[in-house]
Design an enzyme around this catalytic site. Structure first.
Site, short mmCIF file in Angstrom:
data_model
loop_
_atom_site.label_atom_id
_atom_site.label_comp_id
_atom_site.label_asym_id
_atom_site.label_seq_id
_atom_site.Cartn_x
_atom_site.Cartn_y
_atom_site.Cartn_z
N HIS A 198 0.83 -1.21 0.00
CA HIS A 198 0.00 0.00 0.00
C HIS A 198 0.85 1.26 0.00
O HIS A 198 0.44 2.29 -0.51
CB HIS A 198 -0.99 -0.02 1.17
CG HIS A 198 -2.13 -0.94 0.88
ND1 HIS A 198 -2.22 -2.20 1.41
CD2 HIS A 198 -3.18 -0.80 0.05
CE1 HIS A 198 -3.30 -2.78 0.93
NE2 HIS A 198 -3.90 -1.96 0.11
N ARG A 305 -10.39 3.42 -1.60
CA ARG A 305 -9.93 2.68 -0.40
C ARG A 305 -10.26 3.55 0.82
O ARG A 305 -9.64 4.59 1.01
CB ARG A 305 -8.42 2.46 -0.46
CG ARG A 305 -7.95 1.51 -1.54
CD ARG A 305 -6.44 1.32 -1.45
NE ARG A 305 -5.98 0.22 -2.27
CZ ARG A 305 -5.52 0.34 -3.51
NH1 ARG A 305 -5.44 1.53 -4.09
NH2 ARG A 305 -5.10 -0.72 -4.17
N ARG A 341 -15.22 1.11 -1.42
CA ARG A 341 -14.92 -0.19 -0.80
C ARG A 341 -15.01 -0.05 0.71
O ARG A 341 -14.48 0.90 1.29
CB ARG A 341 -13.51 -0.65 -1.20
CG ARG A 341 -13.22 -2.04 -0.68
CD ARG A 341 -11.88 -2.54 -1.13
NE ARG A 341 -10.80 -1.84 -0.45
CZ ARG A 341 -9.51 -2.04 -0.71
NH1 ARG A 341 -9.17 -2.90 -1.64
NH2 ARG A 341 -8.58 -1.40 -0.05
N GLU A 440 -10.01 -11.59 -4.61
CA GLU A 440 -8.59 -11.41 -4.31
C GLU A 440 -8.02 -12.55 -3.46
O GLU A 440 -6.88 -12.52 -3.05
CB GLU A 440 -8.34 -10.05 -3.64
CG GLU A 440 -9.20 -9.73 -2.46
CD GLU A 440 -9.00 -8.31 -1.92
OE1 GLU A 440 -8.04 -7.63 -2.33
OE2 GLU A 440 -9.80 -7.88 -1.08
N ASN A 463 -3.53 -7.34 -6.52
CA ASN A 463 -2.44 -7.17 -5.55
C ASN A 463 -2.49 -8.28 -4.52
O ASN A 463 -1.47 -8.88 -4.18
CB ASN A 463 -2.56 -5.82 -4.84
CG ASN A 463 -2.68 -4.67 -5.82
OD1 ASN A 463 -2.31 -4.82 -6.96
ND2 ASN A 463 -3.19 -3.55 -5.36
N ASP A 464 -3.69 -8.53 -4.03
CA ASP A 464 -3.81 -9.60 -3.05
C ASP A 464 -3.93 -10.97 -3.71
O ASP A 464 -3.45 -11.96 -3.17
CB ASP A 464 -5.00 -9.35 -2.13
CG ASP A 464 -4.64 -8.34 -1.06
OD1 ASP A 464 -3.56 -8.49 -0.46
OD2 ASP A 464 -5.41 -7.40 -0.82
N ARG A 474 3.19 -9.33 0.30
CA ARG A 474 3.45 -8.29 -0.71
C ARG A 474 4.33 -7.17 -0.18
O ARG A 474 4.79 -6.32 -0.93
CB ARG A 474 2.14 -7.75 -1.30
CG ARG A 474 1.25 -7.05 -0.32
CD ARG A 474 -0.18 -6.92 -0.86
NE ARG A 474 -0.50 -5.59 -1.31
CZ ARG A 474 -1.73 -5.11 -1.45
NH1 ARG A 474 -2.77 -5.86 -1.16
NH2 ARG A 474 -1.95 -3.90 -1.86
N CYS A 511 -9.24 -3.98 -10.30
CA CYS A 511 -8.75 -2.75 -9.67
C CYS A 511 -7.37 -2.95 -9.02
O CYS A 511 -6.90 -2.09 -8.30
CB CYS A 511 -9.75 -2.23 -8.65
SG CYS A 511 -10.02 -3.35 -7.28
C1 PEP Z 1 -5.93 -5.55 -4.51
O1 PEP Z 1 -5.72 -6.35 -3.60
O2 PEP Z 1 -5.61 -5.75 -5.68
C2 PEP Z 1 -6.58 -4.27 -4.23
C3 PEP Z 1 -6.96 -3.46 -5.20
O3 PEP Z 1 -6.77 -3.92 -2.94
P1 PEP Z 1 -5.61 -3.42 -1.99
O4 PEP Z 1 -4.41 -3.11 -2.81
O5 PEP Z 1 -6.15 -2.24 -1.29
O6 PEP Z 1 -5.41 -4.57 -1.07
MG MG Z 2 -6.66 -6.14 -1.71
#
Ligand code: PEP
Ligand code: MG
Length: 589
Positions: A198, A305, A341, A440, A463-464, A474, A511
C-alpha cells in the site's frame, strides 16, 4: 557490478513508483530508533532511572507549555485538548504507574513507559465510548512526547517537513506516506517494502518517484547526501559523480517530456483500433485525489480505499464524518460512478487505535471484511454512511477479501440491519445500489460461480490475488521476485473469474495494480476485461496502449499465452508481439 565510477554508491531495490528525482536526503526514523529495548537496572541505579524519567517529563511538559503559549489567542477548540495534555503529564495512570513499573520491575524508563501506555490502551479498548477513546488517544500522545525526550529522538512528523527533500526511511506505513506534502517532498526511498504494497500504491497516486526494499538505504545514506532516485528502474545513487548527475538530468528531462506527451492525448477515447471500448477508472485513497482522477480523465472511481480516513483520525469516524466525505466525493465526480470499498483494515494497514491486537501473520489475519463482521457496529456505521451518500449520486458498494459464500450472506444481513436503522431514523438514503465483492483470495476464484449469484459485480484485486496465490507477503522484499502478475497461475485465476462473471451475467472490473501496467494490457483485454481501475497517473499511459491495440488479435494471443507455462515465456511473448506499441523504457545511459 556497478557501471558508475567509484565514490558514488548504487543501491538496488524495487520500483515503488516510476519517475526520477534528484535532491538532498532527509532521514526519518533511522533503523532501530523506534525499537524500545528492555534492560535491567541494578538496585542502586533505580532511583537514578526514575529521575531520568521525571526529567523527561519536565522537558516534555515545558515544551508543551511553550506550544500553548506560542499559540496564544489562536487556540479556540484546541485549548481543551492541549490543557488536557498538560494535566496528563502528571496523571497517576501514566506518571505514577511508570515510576512504579521502573521500581518494581527494575527496568529502563522507556520500557516501563511503553508498557504502561499499552496497558492503558488495552484497558479502554473494549469500551465503546467516544469520550473515553479520545482520552486514551490523549494519554498515548502525551506518552509519545515523553518518549521523545527519553530516547533523545527527534519528534519528526512527515507532514511537518518543510524542505524540498527526498525522504529516506527504514519503513513507511501507508498512513505515513499519505501525509506527504507534494510541494515539499520530491520522492522517497525505504529499506523495507515490496511491490504493490500500500505504501507504493500511495506513492504512485502522489506521482512521486520512489524505490522500496533497498535493504540498507538508512545505513548508507546520511542527511543532506545528494540522491538520485530512479523509481522506474528501482535504483538509487548516493552522492553521484558529476557525469552520472548529468546523465540523470537528461534522463529526467526525457521522462518529463514523455509524460507531457502522453498526457496531451489523455482526452481521447479509450477504445481499441477495432472499436472495443475499455473503461479506465481511477483508484483513490483520499477524496483529494479526485482532482488527479479528473485531470487524467478517469471514467469514474473504480476503487475508493476508505481506510485512510480511519488511519489518519486514529479512531473510528462517526457516521456523519463518513457521510460528509463520501458525499463530497460523489458530488465531485458526478455524473461519473464511484465505487466505495468498505473498510480493509489490518494486513499492512494496521493501526493500534483501530485494532490493538498485533497479529503474527497480519495478511492472513482478521483483515477487511473479517474485521468488519467481528465489529458489526462499526461496519453498520460505514454502510449507513455509504447508503446515505448514495442518495446524492451513483455509488457502488464493494466488499474486500471475501473468501467464502457464507461471508457475503452475512454481509447482506448486516446491510439489511443498516437499512432498518436508517428507516427507523427517518434518514434519506438509497438502498438500491450495486453490491460487489473483491476477488482477491484464491478460494473466491474457485467459488466465483457461486459467489456471482449473490452480487452485482466482481472486482479482481490482483495485488492480493498475487500475494495469496503465490503465498508471498506483498510487503516483503525478499520474496518480491515471486510477485508476478503474469504468472500463469494468476492468469488462469483471472480467466476463471471472467468466465464466472460472464456465465452469471454480472459486471466485472479489475482494480489491482496489474491493470495499470501497460505490459499486462494485451492479455487483460484478450481475456475479455473491459473495466480497468488503476492509480490515476497510469490512465494516460494505459490509454495510449489501448488505442494502439487490436482487441481481436489480443484475444487470439491470449489463447496462446494461456498455453504457456512460465512467466518468462509469457513476458517474452508479450514483449516480442507488442514491441511496437509498448510504452517507452529509457535504457539510455
Ligand atoms: C488488490 O488487492 O488488488 C486491491 C486493489 O486492494 P488493496 O491493494 O487495497 O489490497
Ligand atoms: Mg486487496
Amino acid at each position: 557490478m556497478s557501471k558508475f565510477p567509484a565514490g558514488q554508491k548504487i543501491l538496488r531495490g524495487i520500483s515503488g513508483s516510476p519517475g526520477i528525482c534528484i535532491g538532498k536526503a532527509y532521514l526519518v526514523d533511522r533503523e532501530g530508533v523506534n525499537i524500545i529495548k528492555r534492560y535491567h537496572i541494578v538496585d542502586d541505579l533505580v532511583s537514578k532511572e526514575v529521575d531520568r524519567f521525571k526529567n523527561a517529563v519536565i522537558q516534555a511538559k515545558n515544551d508543551h507549555a511553550k506550544t500553548i503559549e506560542s499559540l496564544g489567542q489562536d487556540l479556540s477548540g484546541n485549548l481543551n485538548i492541549l490543557e488536557t495534555h498538560m494535566a496528563l503529564f502528571k496523571d497517576k495512570m501514566l506518571y505514577g504507574q511508570t515510576i512504579d513499573t521502573i521500581t518494581a520491575d527494575q527496568v529502563n524508563a522507556e520500557w516501563a513507559l511503553r508498557k504502561v501506555s499499552r496497558n492503558v490502551r488495552r484497558m479502554f479498548e473494549q469500551i465503546d465510548d467516544d469520550y473515553l477513546q479520545a482520552r486514551v488517544n490523549d494519554i498515548v500522545q502525551v506518552s509519545d512526547k515523553i518518549m521523545t525526550y527519553l530516547t533523545g529522538g527527534e519528534d519528526i512528523r512527515i507532514r511537518d517537513i518543510n524542505k524540498r527533500v527526498i525522504i529516506v526511511a527504514h519503513d513507511l506505513s501507508p498512513a505515513d506516506t499519505s501525509q506527504i506534502q507534494l510541494e515539499r517532498i520530491k520522492g522517497f526511498v525505504t529499506d523495507r517494502g515490496g511491490k504493490d504494497s500500500h505504501t507504493s500504491i500511495v506513492a504512485k497516486s502522489l506521482k512521486i518517484p520512489s524505490v522500496m526494499g533497498l535493504g540498507t538505504a538508512t545505513a548508507n545514506v546520511n542527511n543532506d547526501d545528494i540522491l538520485i532516485v530512479d523509481g522506474t528502474s528501482g535504483i538509487i545513487i548516493i552522492n553521484p559523480e558529476e557525469d552520472t548527475l548529468f546523465k540523470y538530468e537528461e534522463k529526467l528531462a526525457r521522462f518529463e517530456a514523455y509524460r507531457a506527451d502522453i498526457e496531451r492525448d489523455s482526452h481521447l477515447a479509450s477504445v481499441t483500433t477495432d472499436g472495443v471500448e475499455i473503461n479506465l477508472l481511477a483508484n483513490i485513497e483520499l477524496v483529494e485525489e479526485v482532482v488527479s482522477a479528473m485531470d487524467n480523465r478517469a471514467a469514474g472511481i473504480g476503487l475508493f480505499r476508505t481506510e485512510f480516513l480511519y488511519l489518519d483520525l486514529n479512531r473510528f469516524p462517526t457516521e456523519d464524518e463518513l457521510l460528509q466525505k463520501y458525499k463530497e466525493l460523489v458530488e465531485l465526480m458526478h455524473p461519473k460512478p464511484v465505487t466505495i470499498r468498505t473498510l480493509d483494515i489490518n494486513g499492512d494497514k494496521f493501526n493500534p487505535y483501530i485494532d490493538p491486537v498485533e497479529e503474527a501473520n497480519p495478511a492472513l489475519g482478521l483483515r477487511a471484511v473479517r474485521f468488519c463482521l467481528e465489529n458489526e457496529d462499526k461496519f453498520i456505521t460505514q454502510i449507513k454512511a455509504i447508503l446515505r451518500a448514495a442518495a446524492s449520486g451513483e455509488i457502488k458498494m464493494l466488499i474486500p477479501m471475501i473468501s467464502c459464500v457464507e461471508e457475503i450472506i452475512q454481509v447482506k444481513t448486516v446491510i439489511n440491519k443498516a437499512i432498518i436503522e436508517l428507516e427507523q431514523e427517518d434518514k434519506i438514503f438509497n438502498k438500491d445500489i450495486p453490491l460487489g465483492i473483491m476477488i482477491e483470495v484464491p478460494s473466491a476464484v474457485i467459488m466465483a460461480n457461486e459467489l456471482a449469484k449473490h452480487v452485482d459485480f466482481f472486482s479482481i484485486g490482483t495485488n492480493d490475488l498475487i500475494q495469496y496465490s503465490m503465498a508471498i507477503d506483498r510487503r516483503n522484499r525478499r520474496v518480491a521476485h515471486l510477485y508476478q502478475a503474469l504468472n500463469p497461475a494468476v492468469l488462469q485465476m483471472i480467466r476463471l473469474t471472467v468466465q464466472a462473471a460472464r456465465d452469471n451475467n454480472i459486471d466485472l472490473y479489475m482494480c489491482g495494480e496489474m491493470a495499470g501496467d501497460s505490459v499486462n494490457i494485451p492479455v487483460l483485454v484478450g481475456l475479455g476485461l473491459t473495466n480497468l481501475s488503476m492509480n490515476s497517473g497510469a490512465i494516460p499511459v494505459v490509454k495510449k496502449m489501448i488505442r494502439s491495440l487490436d482487441a481481436c488479435r489480443a484475444k487470439k494471443n491470449a489463447d496462446i499465452i494461456m498455453g504457456l507455462s512460465t512467466v518468462e515465456e509469457i513476458t517474452d511473448f508479450i514483449l516480442e508481439e507488442y514491441k511496437d506499441i509498448l510504452p517507452y523504457r529509457d535504457n539510455e545511459e
